[in-house]
Design a protein around this motif. Sequence first.
Motif, mmCIF file in Angstrom:
data_model
loop_
_atom_site.group_PDB
_atom_site.id
_atom_site.type_symbol
_atom_site.label_atom_id
_atom_site.label_comp_id
_atom_site.label_asym_id
_atom_site.label_seq_id
_atom_site.Cartn_x
_atom_site.Cartn_y
_atom_site.Cartn_z
ATOM 1 N N GLN A 1 0.774 -1.291 0.213
ATOM 2 C CA GLN A 1 -0.044 -0.116 0.050
ATOM 3 C C GLN A 1 0.921 1.374 0.131
ATOM 4 O O GLN A 1 1.921 1.266 0.441
ATOM 5 C CB GLN A 1 -0.887 -0.178 1.132
ATOM 6 N N ARG A 2 0.449 2.330 -0.612
ATOM 7 C CA ARG A 2 1.064 3.488 -0.637
ATOM 8 C C ARG A 2 1.648 3.917 0.740
ATOM 9 O O ARG A 2 2.593 4.553 0.895
ATOM 10 C CB ARG A 2 0.126 4.619 -1.310
ATOM 11 N N ALA A 3 0.771 3.747 1.779
ATOM 12 C CA ALA A 3 1.181 4.238 3.166
ATOM 13 C C ALA A 3 2.364 3.595 3.670
ATOM 14 O O ALA A 3 3.153 4.007 4.510
ATOM 15 C CB ALA A 3 0.074 3.889 4.247
ATOM 16 N N ASP A 4 2.728 2.583 2.899
ATOM 17 C CA ASP A 4 4.131 1.856 3.110
ATOM 18 C C ASP A 4 5.251 2.742 2.868
ATOM 19 O O ASP A 4 6.421 2.318 3.341
ATOM 20 C CB ASP A 4 4.246 0.479 2.673
ATOM 21 N N LEU A 5 5.212 3.480 1.800
ATOM 22 C CA LEU A 5 6.214 4.183 1.489
ATOM 23 C C LEU A 5 6.425 5.610 2.217
ATOM 24 O O LEU A 5 5.449 6.345 2.241
ATOM 25 C CB LEU A 5 6.066 4.615 -0.124
ATOM 26 N N PRO A 6 7.527 5.793 2.634
ATOM 27 C CA PRO A 6 7.863 7.369 3.065
ATOM 28 C C PRO A 6 7.734 8.550 2.026
ATOM 29 O O PRO A 6 7.974 8.041 0.940
ATOM 30 C CB PRO A 6 9.286 7.206 3.665
ATOM 31 N N VAL A 7 7.620 9.609 2.194
ATOM 32 C CA VAL A 7 7.413 10.466 1.326
ATOM 33 C C VAL A 7 8.859 10.714 0.606
ATOM 34 O O VAL A 7 8.928 11.019 -0.585
ATOM 35 C CB VAL A 7 7.110 11.818 1.750
ATOM 36 N N SER A 8 9.944 10.422 1.349
ATOM 37 C CA SER A 8 11.230 10.514 0.653
ATOM 38 C C SER A 8 11.481 9.406 -0.619
ATOM 39 O O SER A 8 12.174 9.782 -1.327
ATOM 40 C CB SER A 8 12.189 10.087 1.663
ATOM 41 N N SER B 1 -2.907 6.540 -10.019
ATOM 42 C CA SER B 1 -2.107 7.746 -9.899
ATOM 43 C C SER B 1 -0.484 7.463 -10.347
ATOM 44 O O SER B 1 -0.024 6.481 -9.948
ATOM 45 C CB SER B 1 -2.007 8.188 -8.261
ATOM 46 N N ILE B 2 -0.121 8.328 -11.149
ATOM 47 C CA ILE B 2 1.123 8.029 -11.714
ATOM 48 C C ILE B 2 2.242 9.207 -11.329
ATOM 49 O O ILE B 2 1.720 10.457 -11.334
ATOM 50 C CB ILE B 2 1.230 8.010 -13.287
ATOM 51 N N LEU C 1 6.555 5.766 -10.340
ATOM 52 C CA LEU C 1 5.694 5.056 -9.096
ATOM 53 C C LEU C 1 4.201 5.165 -9.585
ATOM 54 O O LEU C 1 3.399 6.191 -9.939
ATOM 55 C CB LEU C 1 5.794 5.815 -7.668
ATOM 56 N N VAL C 2 3.706 3.938 -9.481
ATOM 57 C CA VAL C 2 2.297 3.487 -10.164
ATOM 58 C C VAL C 2 1.357 3.365 -8.655
ATOM 59 O O VAL C 2 1.813 2.149 -8.402
ATOM 60 C CB VAL C 2 2.091 2.657 -11.038
ATOM 61 N N ASN C 3 0.521 4.192 -8.484
ATOM 62 C CA ASN C 3 -0.253 3.763 -7.354
ATOM 63 C C ASN C 3 -1.675 3.537 -7.899
ATOM 64 O O ASN C 3 -2.609 4.318 -8.500
ATOM 65 C CB ASN C 3 -0.567 4.994 -6.492
ATOM 66 N N ALA C 4 -1.733 2.011 -8.085
ATOM 67 C CA ALA C 4 -3.103 1.706 -8.494
ATOM 68 C C ALA C 4 -4.339 1.698 -7.555
ATOM 69 O O ALA C 4 -4.150 2.039 -6.200
ATOM 70 C CB ALA C 4 -3.209 -0.167 -8.426
ATOM 71 N N TYR D 1 -4.213 5.726 -0.411
ATOM 72 C CA TYR D 1 -3.315 5.251 0.636
ATOM 73 C C TYR D 1 -3.120 3.831 0.908
ATOM 74 O O TYR D 1 -2.092 3.275 1.253
ATOM 75 C CB TYR D 1 -3.024 6.337 1.764
ATOM 76 N N ALA D 2 -4.164 3.245 0.621
ATOM 77 C CA ALA D 2 -4.403 1.690 1.133
ATOM 78 C C ALA D 2 -4.127 0.790 -0.178
ATOM 79 O O ALA D 2 -4.354 -0.397 0.204
ATOM 80 C CB ALA D 2 -5.700 1.433 1.824
ATOM 81 N N ALA D 3 -3.736 1.377 -1.276
ATOM 82 C CA ALA D 3 -4.058 0.628 -2.560
ATOM 83 C C ALA D 3 -2.284 0.367 -2.838
ATOM 84 O O ALA D 3 -1.375 1.036 -2.489
ATOM 85 C CB ALA D 3 -4.431 1.298 -3.533
ATOM 86 N N PRO D 4 -2.173 -0.771 -3.757
ATOM 87 C CA PRO D 4 -0.747 -1.104 -3.871
ATOM 88 C C PRO D 4 -0.007 0.074 -4.856
ATOM 89 O O PRO D 4 -0.649 0.968 -5.568
ATOM 90 C CB PRO D 4 -0.868 -2.278 -4.700
#
Length: 246
Positions: free
Chosen positions: A83-90, A191-192, A200-203, A211-214
């Motif tokens: 999920q996107r939430a796993d990625l730090p903004v860095s 989101s691209i 980075l592609v947020n499905a 934020y909860a999607a891969p």
Amino acid sequence: MQNERLRVAMTGDGWTHASLANAVGVDPKSVERWVNLGRTPRRETALKAAEALGEDVHALWPALRQARAARAISPELVAVYDQRADLPVSTFVDLIAPAREHVDVLVYAAVFLHEAYPRLNELLRERAADGCRIRIAIGDADSENVQQRGQEERFGHGIESRCRLALMHYRSLIGVENVEIRTHGTTLYNSIYRADDQCLVNAHVWGANAYAAPVWHLRRSGDGGMFDTYAQSFDAVWATGAPVAG
């Protein structure tokens, strides 16, 4: 089992384990394993070796033909996150910072970028000043698709508010050379976040917030791959967008 076809091809042209290894950028021990143990190299390495030897890659390594047909993982795939939430903004910042030619962002809002990294606009200005083309596509808060997404994600009018907030964040970049901002009303399947040859592609998943999607991280390796699919999708949405006036 020895790879006799490879051994003959090398012997005929005077290749040694060391010289072929140097030509394709691997350790000589790897070539030794190809010849003596019949090991099959990665496809990209095999292609380089076959080109150097003037041979058909599938004649040297028949297993590659079957592997290519059965392969489920793209060579352009760098990583997948639950999920996107796993990625730090860095992660997003590190993607954008070295960009030299393109930074493309396709979202409905993605206000988490500015909230977690207040210096984002400054970074984009720096990239633009160095000649990098910046394109930001934000959701049109008044569009039917944005409003529908709010209902699907059980977020109500929150998504519309976040679209307007995102536009406020980016508004100071309007008029900056090499920066373009547009709003779009398309259905946002992904989101691209693209920077040169990486993205980075947020499905998006029905009923879940972004934020909860891969998320998958792609690096372009040639024409017609996954990266190009998403880059072309961005261009198609960009063409429908409305420029934001100052």
